[in-house]
Design an enzyme around this catalytic site. Sequence first.
Site: not given
Ligand code: ADP
Ligand code: MG
Length: 400
Positions: A39, A204, A357, A381
């Site tokens: 960043r 999620k 992120g 976000g």
């Molecule tokens: P981003 O920041 O790219 O939008 P998120 O914050 O939604 O992504 O999700 C990232 C997290 O999701 C990571 O820390 C990863 O460990 C977790 N994750 C991915 N697959 C799984 C899984 N099968 N079970 C639990 N956590 C998971």
């Molecule tokens: Mg994230």
Amino acid sequence: MQTIDDLDVAGRRVLVRVDFNVPLEQAGDGTRRITDDGRIRAALPTLQALLVRGARLVLVAHLGRPKGVFVSELSLAPVAARLGELLDAPVRLASDVTGVTARESAERLGDGELLLLENVRFDARETSKDPAERGALAAELAALADCYVADGFGVLHREQASVTDVARLLPHAAGRLVGRETEVFGKVLADPDRPYAVVLGGSKVSDKLGVIENLLRSVDRLLVGGGMCFTFLAAQGHGVGSSLLEADQVETVKALLATAADRGVEVVLPVDVVVATAFAADAEHQVVPADAIPDGWMGLDIGPASAQLFASRLADARTVVWNGPMGVFELAPYAAGTRAVATAISRLDALTVVGGGDSAAAVRLLGVDESGFTHISTGGGATLELLEGRTLPGLAVLED
Ligand code: ADP
Ligand code: MG
């Protein structure tokens, strides 16, 4: 929307809102180290362009969630040091946000020099719900400069003093990063070349329901991995063992699957998963079919057949947006799915965008070639809200 090229900046003080909210790691001796400076690097084109024109820069940034009080662990000191290295120029850090030190340091700036204000979230008014409180801080920030540049893409979805309120008080323009982010997402949202595929993962489903709902109006294919895929598998009637499951979202996901079918959107789910006995790198793990996850096991990554399937459903895509890791990439045994899918996307001859992120961090951490992507967004976000089809308040104020 004006750009920095439209502003008269020579010899003038320019308040630049940047997003320097970088991940930090605390060492045993208490020193803090930046683990990913992406960043900070992303702000350099704007800062350099302004500095060579003789602008006097006053940078505003936040770090973490200090909740309106001074927290020494959330000082921007490591950021100032790293920025100085990257710019190869001294970066002074004010010890306050709009106090005496900030005001005096801003006044003493010479042409082509820059000052970083201390973490703006040390001031409770920054994130206040009360427009009058935010307005008071915005007025103090505005008094430090002659014009305002918005380059913190990752905060544009926030109605905050240093994002929206101050922009209303000064002549304003979008920085290079904000310009680039809005250009890429503008193209993806309004006029994507087809086939248009979106790959979603992360932890999620509930975080991304709005995104999925909106994307079902425009995408040709939706590929789902990561923790959220288990709610999809459950919606299809499969058991998911002790995998991450949002039971209260199963009905919603069923409805989304029905909408996708109605609209002819192809939804691609994993066909195999890496399951483990515990959320740990040293836990026993194995690959099983996605419809046969044994009780007591949790899915922590998509399996190799799924990675191959995803790559094949992306091969002819002309536009790909990827948000959310395919598995728990932070732990080596569960990183292969994310690495495979990221690599496949990076090799496409298509407009490819990485949002989120953790996804951007995964690209760098797993050693995937960053230059293989058209764009790696700095927004989390903010990116999700754009993909939901929402107007970002921090962008809207730049239009006036
Ligand atoms: P981003 O920041 O790219 O939008 P998120 O914050 O939604 O992504 O999700 C990232 C997290 O999701 C990571 O820390 C990863 O460990 C977790 N994750 C991915 N697959 C799984 C899984 N099968 N079970 C639990 N956590 C998971
Ligand atoms: Mg994230």
